[in-house]
Design an enzyme around this catalytic site. Structure first.
Site, short mmCIF file in Angstrom:
data_model
loop_
_atom_site.label_atom_id
_atom_site.label_comp_id
_atom_site.label_asym_id
_atom_site.label_seq_id
_atom_site.Cartn_x
_atom_site.Cartn_y
_atom_site.Cartn_z
N GLY A 71 0.80 -1.22 0.00
CA GLY A 71 0.00 0.00 0.00
C GLY A 71 0.83 1.27 0.00
CB THR A 72 3.88 2.30 1.83
OG1 THR A 72 3.31 2.18 3.14
CG2 THR A 72 4.83 3.49 1.81
CG ASN A 151 -5.72 3.41 9.05
OD1 ASN A 151 -6.09 4.45 8.49
ND2 ASN A 151 -4.62 3.37 9.78
CD GLN A 179 -7.24 -1.31 7.54
OE1 GLN A 179 -8.09 -2.13 7.87
NE2 GLN A 179 -5.96 -1.45 7.86
CB SER A 199 -1.63 -3.64 1.47
OG SER A 199 -0.38 -4.15 1.86
CG HIS A 201 -0.04 -6.83 5.09
ND1 HIS A 201 -0.19 -6.44 6.41
CD2 HIS A 201 0.20 -5.70 4.39
CE1 HIS A 201 -0.03 -5.13 6.50
NE2 HIS A 201 0.21 -4.66 5.30
CB THR A 237 12.30 -9.99 -10.56
OG1 THR A 237 13.44 -9.73 -11.37
CG2 THR A 237 11.78 -11.40 -10.83
CB CYS A 327 2.31 3.14 9.76
SG CYS A 327 2.01 1.81 8.58
#
Length: 383
Positions: A71-72, A151, A179, A199, A201, A237, A327
């Site tokens: 996401g960042t 979030n 989120q 993201s 995760h 890659t 974060c």
């Protein structure tokens, strides 16, 4: 002592099916997807199939999906590359005061480079006003970035209405959906979204992987310099096993499953609120309990007890919660989201905790949280 995990907004445990998919890919399709030999072609097929699954989940074309490190990177790319690519059309950007730091720090960087950023305020439920957005919109606005769901307090922004407002304006519309993706129905065509960040995760997929949706016709140079991967839009890659795992996680999030999770998490929120009330805890919910919000997030003001003490005692009791965004939670700074909602002088900013539910959360987990929190509050109230 059982350990209870109630910090799924920070990250989620990988699903067993995702781990198995990644293990199979690492064993069998380890080739570089840019190689032209049989090993490379096999990896390319996995990559293409995964891209199709993920694109379909937001009603996008396959070619509109760019895999990133998360996401960042997706947020940074959307803001910074848009700004520099479109600065001849204007140097004004609109975002909100409660965005993730990946957006806010990108915006601050752009201000240092001579761009002007308007930060929309929010109300006590963490919602922006469309009237404020309309008033802030200018002829030289080149980008509007508004998160789909917050979030820390779970507020759900009026994404469709923003898209409708901007569809005939030169400004591109970006939304940080990190989120919300996997919980809400997201349709980039219906909502006129130009750029969208996610993201893996957050949906029981692997860490260090996400994607940036970029509508056809939205063009800017690659943020990462190097090879010509991702159709020359993101060098490096591709992590094919992780991407396959991401696609597996996405496949399991059907429309029905997303609705089921939202309903389950809504029941969890109400259960926690009811149990704390029954136990005589002096608390308030930060934000709203409405069904339109992200239901996996519950932010609580536990009156008179600091966030640090609450987190420490809950952790000692086997319960993991957060004081805000993962974060920023490692710092001593109060939540910028709660400050935007209630003001810097409000006791809420230093006396609140965030619970966030996930796929594996059970009612027994919530009972343990309520028990530990109640004992903590009762013990500290006697001092």
């Amino acid at each position: 002592m059982k350990r209870v995990y109630l910090d799924n907004a920070a990250t989620t445990p990988m699903a067993a099916s995702v781990i198995q998919t990644m293990t199979d890919q690492m064993t069998n399709d380890f080739g570089n997807a840019s190689s032209t030999h049989a090993f490379g072609r096999a990896a390319r097929e996995v990559l293409d199939n995964s891209r199709h699954v993920i694109a379909k989940s937001i009603n996008a074309a396959d070619d509109d999906i760019i895999f990133t490190s998360g996401g960042t990177e997706s947020d940074n790319t959307a803001l910074i590359q848009t700004a520099f690519a479109r600065q001849k059309l204007g140097k004004h950007i609109i975002t909100t005061a409660i965005e993730h730091q990946a957006i806010l720090k990108s915006a601050a960087y752009l201000e240092e480079q001579g761009f002007e950023v308007t930060y929309l305020p929010v109300d006590r439920n963490g919602n922006i006003s469309l009237a404020d957005l309309k008033a802030a919109l200018r002829a030289d606005t080149i980008l509007v970035s508004v998160m789909t769901g917050n979030n820390e307090v779970g507020s759900h922004m009026p994404i469709h209405e923003i898209g409708e407002l901007l569809k005939d304006h030169q400004a591109w519309f970006h939304t940080d959906a990190v989120q919300a993706y996997g919980l809400l129905d997201i349709d980039v065509q219906r909502d006129h979204i130009d750029l969208l960040s996610t993201s893996a995760h957050k949906i029981n997929g692997p860490k260090f992987l996400g994607f940036l949706y970029k509508r056809n016709g939205v063009n800017f140079p690659s943020f990462i310099k190097g090879g010509e991967q991702e159709d020359k839009r993101r060098a490096g890659t591709e992590n094919v096993p992780a991407i396959a795992g991401f696609a597996q996680a996405v496949q399991e999030l059907t429309t029905e499953e997303k609705a089921h999770r939202q309903a389950k998490y809504h029941d969890f929120k109400q259960y926690v609120v009811d149990q704390l009330t029954a136990n005589g805890i002096d608390f308030e919910v930060n934000g709203a309990l409405g069904t339109d919000n992200l239901q996996h997030v519950l932010n609580l003001w536990i009156k008179g007890i600091s966030t640090y003490i609450l987190q420490t005692n809950l952790d000692l009791g086997g319960v993991a919660v957060s004081g805000g965004s993962a974060c920023t939670a490692g710092s001593l700074e109060p939540s910028h989201v709660l400050i935007a909602m209630f003001g810097a002088d409000s006791p809420r900013v230093n006396e609140s905790i965030r619970l966030s539910f996930g796929r594996y959360t059970t009612k027994e987990d919530l009972d343990q949280f309520v028990t530990v929190l109640t004992k903590t509050v009762q013990r500290l109230s006697k001092k």
